[in-house]
Design a protein around this motif. Sequence first.
Motif, PDB file in Angstrom:
ATOM      1  N   THR A 177       0.826  -1.208   0.000  1.00 42.33           N
ATOM      2  CA  THR A 177       0.000   0.000   0.000  1.00 42.33           C
ATOM      3  C   THR A 177       0.859   1.256   0.000  1.00 42.33           C
ATOM      4  OG1 THR A 177      -1.680  -1.210   1.260  1.00 42.33           O
ATOM      5  CG2 THR A 177      -1.879   1.169   1.194  1.00 42.33           C
ATOM      6  N   ALA A 178       1.938   1.251   0.783  1.00 48.81           N
ATOM      7  CA  ALA A 178       2.836   2.408   0.821  1.00 48.81           C
ATOM      8  C   ALA A 178       3.482   2.625  -0.537  1.00 48.81           C
ATOM      9  CB  ALA A 178       3.897   2.217   1.897  1.00 48.81           C
ATOM     10  N   ARG A 179       3.871   1.572  -1.220  1.00 46.56           N
ATOM     11  CA  ARG A 179       4.487   1.730  -2.534  1.00 46.56           C
ATOM     12  C   ARG A 179       3.483   2.235  -3.563  1.00 46.56           C
ATOM     13  NH1 ARG A 179       7.375  -3.355  -0.922  1.00 46.56           N
ATOM     14  NH2 ARG A 179       9.478  -2.637  -0.364  1.00 46.56           N
ATOM     15  N   GLY A 180       2.197   1.934  -3.371  1.00 49.61           N
ATOM     16  CA  GLY A 180       1.196   2.538  -4.229  1.00 49.61           C
ATOM     17  C   GLY A 180       1.173   4.047  -4.080  1.00 49.61           C
ATOM     18  N   ARG A 208       4.301  14.332   2.472  1.00 47.94           N
ATOM     19  CA  ARG A 208       5.627  14.139   3.038  1.00 47.94           C
ATOM     20  C   ARG A 208       5.568  13.532   4.440  1.00 47.94           C
ATOM     21  NH1 ARG A 208      10.666  18.401   2.714  1.00 47.94           N
ATOM     22  NH2 ARG A 208      12.244  16.954   3.506  1.00 47.94           N
ATOM     23  N   ARG A 209       4.545  13.892   5.224  1.00 47.91           N
ATOM     24  CA  ARG A 209       4.486  13.333   6.570  1.00 47.91           C
ATOM     25  C   ARG A 209       4.221  11.828   6.539  1.00 47.91           C
ATOM     26  NH1 ARG A 209      -0.517  15.930   6.084  1.00 47.91           N
ATOM     27  NH2 ARG A 209      -2.329  14.604   6.492  1.00 47.91           N
ATOM     28  N   TYR A 210       3.575  11.352   5.464  1.00 46.33           N
ATOM     29  CA  TYR A 210       3.361   9.907   5.331  1.00 46.33           C
ATOM     30  C   TYR A 210       4.690   9.189   5.111  1.00 46.33           C
ATOM     31  CZ  TYR A 210      -1.644  10.835   4.797  1.00 46.33           C
ATOM     32  OH  TYR A 210      -2.947  11.224   4.996  1.00 46.33           O
ATOM     33  N   LEU A 211       5.528   9.765   4.264  1.00 51.55           N
ATOM     34  CA  LEU A 211       6.799   9.131   3.937  1.00 51.55           C
ATOM     35  C   LEU A 211       7.869   9.402   4.980  1.00 51.55           C
ATOM     36  CD1 LEU A 211       5.212   9.208   1.206  1.00 51.55           C
ATOM     37  CD2 LEU A 211       7.397   9.451   0.071  1.00 51.55           C
ATOM     38  N   GLY A 212       7.658  10.377   5.831  1.00 45.62           N
ATOM     39  CA  GLY A 212       8.651  10.724   6.836  1.00 45.62           C
ATOM     40  C   GLY A 212       8.259  10.284   8.224  1.00 45.62           C
ATOM     41  N   TRP A 236       5.331   9.345   9.729  1.00 40.66           N
ATOM     42  CA  TRP A 236       4.516   8.156   9.947  1.00 40.66           C
ATOM     43  C   TRP A 236       5.264   6.874   9.609  1.00 40.66           C
ATOM     44  CZ3 TRP A 236      -1.241   9.229   8.291  1.00 40.66           C
ATOM     45  CH2 TRP A 236      -1.723  10.299   9.037  1.00 40.66           C
ATOM     46  N   LEU A 237       5.982   6.886   8.509  1.00 38.34           N
ATOM     47  CA  LEU A 237       6.706   5.679   8.124  1.00 38.34           C
ATOM     48  C   LEU A 237       7.870   5.404   9.071  1.00 38.34           C
ATOM     49  CD1 LEU A 237       6.361   3.585   5.953  1.00 38.34           C
ATOM     50  CD2 LEU A 237       7.943   4.830   4.515  1.00 38.34           C
ATOM     51  N   LEU A 238       8.516   6.451   9.533  1.00 36.96           N
ATOM     52  CA  LEU A 238       9.584   6.260  10.510  1.00 36.96           C
ATOM     53  C   LEU A 238       9.025   5.710  11.818  1.00 36.96           C
ATOM     54  CD1 LEU A 238      12.568   6.643  11.272  1.00 36.96           C
ATOM     55  CD2 LEU A 238      11.997   8.986  11.967  1.00 36.96           C
ATOM     56  N   GLY A 239       7.875   6.231  12.254  1.00 37.89           N
ATOM     57  CA  GLY A 239       7.247   5.696  13.458  1.00 37.89           C
ATOM     58  C   GLY A 239       6.829   4.250  13.290  1.00 37.89           C
ATOM     59  N   ALA A 240       6.303   3.896  12.110  1.00 37.43           N
ATOM     60  CA  ALA A 240       5.927   2.505  11.859  1.00 37.43           C
ATOM     61  C   ALA A 240       7.153   1.594  11.898  1.00 37.43           C
ATOM     62  CB  ALA A 240       5.227   2.394  10.506  1.00 37.43           C
ATOM     63  N   ARG A 241       8.275   2.075  11.375  1.00 36.97           N
ATOM     64  CA  ARG A 241       9.497   1.269  11.415  1.00 36.97           C
ATOM     65  C   ARG A 241       9.956   1.035  12.844  1.00 36.97           C
ATOM     66  NH1 ARG A 241      15.144   3.982  10.404  1.00 36.97           N
ATOM     67  NH2 ARG A 241      14.521   4.587  12.525  1.00 36.97           N
ATOM     68  N   ASP A 242      10.003   2.098  13.656  1.00 40.65           N
ATOM     69  CA  ASP A 242      10.460   1.955  15.036  1.00 40.65           C
ATOM     70  C   ASP A 242       9.526   1.050  15.831  1.00 40.65           C
ATOM     71  OD1 ASP A 242      12.508   3.654  14.391  1.00 40.65           O
ATOM     72  OD2 ASP A 242      11.558   5.439  15.235  1.00 40.65           O
ATOM     73  N   ALA A 243       8.212   1.229  15.645  1.00 40.33           N
ATOM     74  CA  ALA A 243       7.258   0.386  16.372  1.00 40.33           C
ATOM     75  C   ALA A 243       7.377  -1.075  15.956  1.00 40.33           C
ATOM     76  CB  ALA A 243       5.838   0.895  16.126  1.00 40.33           C
ATOM     77  N   THR A 244       7.609  -1.321  14.679  1.00 42.05           N
ATOM     78  CA  THR A 244       7.727  -2.701  14.204  1.00 42.05           C
ATOM     79  C   THR A 244       8.996  -3.359  14.733  1.00 42.05           C
ATOM     80  OG1 THR A 244       6.500  -2.135  12.197  1.00 42.05           O
ATOM     81  CG2 THR A 244       7.845  -4.122  12.129  1.00 42.05           C
ATOM     82  N   ILE A 245      10.091  -2.623  14.768  1.00 36.63           N
ATOM     83  CA  ILE A 245      11.339  -3.192  15.292  1.00 36.63           C
ATOM     84  C   ILE A 245      11.199  -3.540  16.765  1.00 36.63           C
ATOM     85  CG2 ILE A 245      13.747  -2.660  15.802  1.00 36.63           C
ATOM     86  CD1 ILE A 245      13.836  -1.043  13.218  1.00 36.63           C
ATOM     87  N   ASP A 250      -4.478   0.520  10.844  1.00 34.92           N
ATOM     88  CA  ASP A 250      -4.799   1.947  10.691  1.00 34.92           C
ATOM     89  C   ASP A 250      -3.883   2.608   9.658  1.00 34.92           C
ATOM     90  OD1 ASP A 250      -6.733   1.617  12.590  1.00 34.92           O
ATOM     91  OD2 ASP A 250      -5.518   2.382  14.252  1.00 34.92           O
ATOM     92  N   LEU A 251      -2.583   2.282   9.712  1.00 38.13           N
ATOM     93  CA  LEU A 251      -1.648   2.884   8.762  1.00 38.13           C
ATOM     94  C   LEU A 251      -1.944   2.447   7.330  1.00 38.13           C
ATOM     95  CD1 LEU A 251       1.732   2.634  10.706  1.00 38.13           C
ATOM     96  CD2 LEU A 251       0.465   4.713  10.169  1.00 38.13           C
ATOM     97  N   THR A 252      -2.251   1.169   7.149  1.00 38.68           N
ATOM     98  CA  THR A 252      -2.571   0.678   5.810  1.00 38.68           C
ATOM     99  C   THR A 252      -3.803   1.374   5.257  1.00 38.68           C
ATOM    100  OG1 THR A 252      -1.621  -1.494   6.358  1.00 38.68           O
ATOM    101  CG2 THR A 252      -3.100  -1.383   4.459  1.00 38.68           C
TER     102      THR A 252
END
Length: 331
Positions: free
Chosen positions: A197-200, A216-220, A222-231, A255-257
Amino acid sequence: MAVRFGGQFSPGAKEPEEASVPLRAAPGHLRHRLESRTAWITAAASPLLMTAFFQDPAGMAANFAGFGIIAAGMMLTREGLQAEAAYDARRVARRPAYPRKLFGGVLTGLGLAIGAAEPGALAGAGIIGLVGGALHWLSFGGDPMRDKGMSDTDAFQQDRIARIIAEAEAHLAAMQTAVQRTGDPAIEDEVARFAATARGLFGRLEDNPTELASARRYLGVWLLGARDATIKFADIFARTRDSASRGAWQALMGDLTTEFAARSARMIEGGRTDMSIEISVLRERLAREGLAAPSGGIDAAAVAPTTAQVEDQRAVTLDELLRTPADKVRQ
């Protein structure tokens, strides 16, 4: 530890939520249909290695050099095919930095010429090299030599978007690497759905660079927060198998998707709105010129000549031009 595998058509598989969003292939996953030929050509050059040990020192060196140059040419050709696949997959794309397939063909012909060279047959070796280069071009074609879909795109803005998307792809790759530690295919599928979905959204942003400020906030952030939460979730779940942490993380990813898919849909609707505005403006201009009605239909009364206008368009002869005004009055 046993791992349960599943797929799209397995029992209990979820329907992809991002099916309505055009997907963008992940970097490194684009494969050209001719890419496998490079491996076969490299294997076909292996007799140069096997016969090298039965040659004199000069012949051995020539065989080794010929095989190495052919292998290097095939590596460049494979990279050129991958670059071409990435170029073809995007509506807006820059041409490759340098023509890899062209250089690969030159190296292939040179390797064949060196491998076939003999003291008394240098001309024949040169012909073999030229034929090999020509066959390479016929087999793999040429490189893309011009930018695609960038006639009205600011180069600086396009480069900026490319850098931001590269950083976002790095975040997605870190997420996919982290969840592999959990050993749970369902969690990996969750991240794969979010990444698709993000690549779309990435693809939509490449097509419409003017949306960078709003996306930009989606790619910056939010995506950075999703990465940290997933790790962090992957570290905890790999040790404890905590179902509460898994539920909270899955809710976040859902929610992010949904939000990323909604943003892509809004960008599509924005493009349709811009098209409707352009059509309306053009219709109004045509209406002011008397060529069309504001609704878009052709105004037949405005463009059809009247009977008086038809009668005024009589053929003018030389006698008519020489006739004086008094003659016209008497007539």
